[in-house]
Design a protein around this motif. Structure first.
Motif, short mmCIF file in Angstrom:
data_model
loop_
_atom_site.label_atom_id
_atom_site.label_comp_id
_atom_site.label_asym_id
_atom_site.label_seq_id
_atom_site.Cartn_x
_atom_site.Cartn_y
_atom_site.Cartn_z
N SER A 213 0.86 -1.18 0.00
CA SER A 213 0.00 0.00 0.00
C SER A 213 0.90 1.23 0.00
CB SER A 213 -0.90 -0.02 1.23
OG SER A 213 -1.73 -1.16 1.16
N LEU A 214 1.02 1.84 -1.14
CA LEU A 214 1.99 2.93 -1.30
C LEU A 214 1.32 4.29 -1.10
CD1 LEU A 214 5.00 2.96 -2.04
CD2 LEU A 214 4.34 3.36 -4.41
N HIS A 215 0.38 4.61 -1.97
CA HIS A 215 -0.53 5.76 -1.80
C HIS A 215 0.09 7.15 -1.85
CE1 HIS A 215 -3.37 2.66 -1.01
NE2 HIS A 215 -3.02 2.45 0.22
N ALA A 216 1.39 7.24 -1.95
CA ALA A 216 2.01 8.57 -2.09
C ALA A 216 3.36 8.40 -2.76
CB ALA A 216 2.17 9.22 -0.73
N PRO A 217 3.78 9.42 -3.51
CA PRO A 217 5.03 9.27 -4.27
C PRO A 217 6.26 9.76 -3.52
CG PRO A 217 3.87 11.23 -5.00
CD PRO A 217 3.05 10.64 -3.89
N ASP A 218 6.10 10.40 -2.37
CA ASP A 218 7.28 10.84 -1.62
C ASP A 218 6.99 10.74 -0.12
OD1 ASP A 218 6.08 13.31 -0.63
OD2 ASP A 218 6.32 14.07 -2.67
N ASP A 219 8.06 10.77 0.67
CA ASP A 219 7.91 10.57 2.12
C ASP A 219 7.05 11.63 2.78
OD1 ASP A 219 9.31 8.16 2.65
OD2 ASP A 219 11.19 9.20 2.25
N GLU A 220 7.23 12.86 2.31
CA GLU A 220 6.52 13.97 2.95
C GLU A 220 5.00 13.75 2.85
OE1 GLU A 220 6.19 18.72 2.34
OE2 GLU A 220 7.69 17.63 1.18
N LYS A 221 4.55 13.44 1.65
CA LYS A 221 3.11 13.21 1.46
C LYS A 221 2.66 11.93 2.15
CE LYS A 221 1.58 15.72 -2.50
NZ LYS A 221 1.07 15.80 -3.84
N ARG A 222 3.50 10.93 2.08
CA ARG A 222 3.11 9.64 2.65
C ARG A 222 2.93 9.74 4.16
NH1 ARG A 222 5.23 4.08 3.33
NH2 ARG A 222 3.63 2.71 2.45
N LYS A 223 3.84 10.49 4.80
CA LYS A 223 3.74 10.64 6.26
C LYS A 223 2.43 11.28 6.67
CE LYS A 223 8.64 11.19 7.11
NZ LYS A 223 9.67 12.21 7.29
N LYS A 224 1.91 12.14 5.81
CA LYS A 224 0.66 12.84 6.16
C LYS A 224 -0.53 11.90 6.17
CE LYS A 224 1.82 17.50 4.82
NZ LYS A 224 2.07 18.21 3.57
N ILE A 225 -0.49 10.86 5.35
CA ILE A 225 -1.66 9.97 5.30
C ILE A 225 -1.39 8.58 5.88
CG2 ILE A 225 -2.96 11.13 3.47
CD1 ILE A 225 -1.71 9.27 1.43
N MET A 226 -0.11 8.21 6.02
CA MET A 226 0.22 6.88 6.56
C MET A 226 1.31 7.00 7.62
SD MET A 226 0.31 4.62 3.05
CE MET A 226 0.32 3.04 3.88
N PRO A 227 0.93 6.89 8.89
CA PRO A 227 1.93 7.02 9.97
C PRO A 227 3.12 6.06 9.83
CG PRO A 227 -0.30 7.00 10.87
CD PRO A 227 -0.43 6.75 9.40
N VAL A 228 2.92 4.90 9.20
CA VAL A 228 4.01 3.93 9.06
C VAL A 228 5.20 4.52 8.29
CG1 VAL A 228 3.15 2.86 6.93
CG2 VAL A 228 4.51 1.49 8.52
N ALA A 229 4.92 5.54 7.48
CA ALA A 229 5.98 6.16 6.68
C ALA A 229 7.01 6.86 7.56
CB ALA A 229 5.37 7.14 5.68
N LYS A 230 6.62 7.20 8.79
CA LYS A 230 7.59 7.84 9.69
C LYS A 230 8.64 6.84 10.14
CE LYS A 230 4.08 11.02 11.27
NZ LYS A 230 2.91 10.99 12.15
N LYS A 231 8.26 5.59 10.15
CA LYS A 231 9.18 4.54 10.60
C LYS A 231 10.03 4.01 9.44
CE LYS A 231 9.07 0.84 13.92
NZ LYS A 231 8.21 -0.10 14.63
N TYR A 232 9.39 3.79 8.30
CA TYR A 232 10.11 3.21 7.17
C TYR A 232 10.03 4.12 5.95
CZ TYR A 232 9.69 -0.89 10.14
OH TYR A 232 9.75 -1.75 11.20
N PRO A 233 11.11 4.82 5.64
CA PRO A 233 11.08 5.71 4.48
C PRO A 233 10.97 4.93 3.16
CG PRO A 233 13.25 5.72 5.54
CD PRO A 233 12.35 4.87 6.38
N LEU A 234 10.52 5.64 2.14
CA LEU A 234 10.25 4.99 0.85
C LEU A 234 11.46 4.31 0.23
CD1 LEU A 234 7.74 7.45 -0.86
CD2 LEU A 234 7.35 5.06 -0.25
N ASP A 235 12.66 4.90 0.39
CA ASP A 235 13.80 4.25 -0.27
C ASP A 235 14.05 2.86 0.34
OD1 ASP A 235 14.65 5.40 2.06
OD2 ASP A 235 16.56 6.13 1.29
#
Ligand code: SAH
Length: 340
Positions: A213-235
């Motif tokens: 479940s990706l839902h965003a193209p960069d970490d900044e946007k992803r963090k806003k909608i998916m808290p898990v992005a704060k733990k695991y960055p996209l790269d």
């Protein structure tokens, strides 16, 4: 007492050996449980009464109770509300495609991941589900619908990689040829992106499909909608996907819910393309389904199509997912653990 349906065939063999039983008995008992879906040891007519009685002393056979079912008038999708033995409620969905049927199962009672667009996480997570409970979602649906199920997607409530051991057990049992015998290639596990578990799953070398479940193209946007992005960055997440492909040879699917004004712009499409370029993957675009609590809206059809075209122009495999069960709140992100 142990739920006997949560044992793999191998474990069942070990358990029966303790009673001095021959190995082939494990196959017989396994078939009663996982192909014929018996609810009682007494239904196992080719097993001696003595063995049945011993089994009854140590094990029980777990069955779900159907609390409610809703049928979509649009596409025949059925959403089941099941009551677990401890009274908790979960939902599972039966979906009809042209030539096969798929069941979408839940893996946790609720969910803790906090994705802002998803209804399953609204009340938090109560507990993880066991393999036996997950199996019975499929078995009970087969019995109730009287239809053959040949695919399973672990895309209901919950984060399946947080119930890792039970998930693997579920997969081993449901793919066993003495039981339901679903092909691993017809099983999809979806995760919001838990990097260490994705790597661990890669090492199991199962032939299942992995969806992210990706839902965003960069970490900044992803963090806003998916808290898990704060733990695991996209790269790190993309590296884990690459690793999954290297180990299993299975193409990864990225799920991307299009949310109007949030992640559906041209520049989002371009960024997404750059992010996943060169990876053997497929993108599933899902116009976001309405969820009461968040107010997110799907883009209109033209925008979704433009997003798809933009990805295609970058050479990415992409489809817009045909949503089933929207009229009964049975589509992606709409499952809850109660009657609504
Ligand atoms: N926790 C796992 C399994 C759930 S799968 C995961 O996150 O992958 C459910 C899928 O539906 C996920 O891709 C999820 O991001 C997506 N989803 C959640 N809410 C949605 C919504 N409102 N509209 C469309 N898709 C949604």
């Amino acid at each position: 007492m142990i739920d006997i349906r949560g044992l793999t065939k191998e474990e069942l063999g070990e358990a029966l050996a303790i009673y001095g039983q021959k190995p082939y008995r494990a196959g017989q008992v396994f078939t009663w449980l996982h192909k014929r879906y018996v609810s009682s040891f007494d239904d196992m007519t080719d097993i001696s009464k003595d063995l049945r009685n011993r089994l009854k002393e140590d094990y029980y056979i777990y069955r779900l109770r159907e609390a409610d079912v809703q049928t979509s008038h649009k596409d025949g999708t059925k959403k089941f509300l099941f009551e677990l033995q401890d009274g908790n409620l979960i939902e599972s969905v039966f979906m009809k495609y042209r030539s096969w049927n798929t069941v979408c199962i839940s893996s946790q009672v609720g969910c803790d991941m906090g994705c802002r667009f998803c209804a399953s996480t609204v009340g938090g997570c109560v507990r993880g589900m066991t393999a036996g409970e997950m199996l019975d979602e499929v078995y009970t649906i087969e019995e109730k619908t009287k239809e053959r199920v040949s695919g399973v997607v672990v895309m209901g409530s919950g984060e399946p990689l947080l119930v890792y051991d039970e998930l693997i057990r579920f997969i081993k049992i449901i793919t066993d040829e003495s039981g339901k015998n679903i092909s691993a290639r017809n099983i999809t596990v979806s995760t919001c992106g838990l990097v260490p578990q994705i790597k661990r799953l890669a090492e199991e070398r199962l032939q299942i499909n992995l969806a992210i479940s990706l839902h965003a193209p960069d970490d900044e946007k992803r963090k806003k909608i998916m808290p898990v992005a704060k733990k695991y960055p996209l790269d790190e997440l993309i590296d884990a996907c690459r690793y999954y492909f290297e180990k299993t040879g299975r193409r990864v699917t990225f799920e991307y819910s299009l949310i109007s004004g949030i992640n559906d712009g041209k520049e989002d499409a371009a960024k997404l393309s750059r992010l996943i370029k060169g990876l053997n993957c497929h993108v599933n675009l899902i116009p976001v389904n309405p969820v009461r609590e968040n107010g997110f809206k799907p883009p209109d059809r033209r925008f979704a199509q433009a997003f798809k075209n933009a990805l295609e122009n970058f050479g990415i495999n992409v489809t817009i997912r045909r949503e089933l069960g929207g009229d009964i709140d049975g589509a992606c992100g709409q499952l809850r653990r109660k009657h609504v």
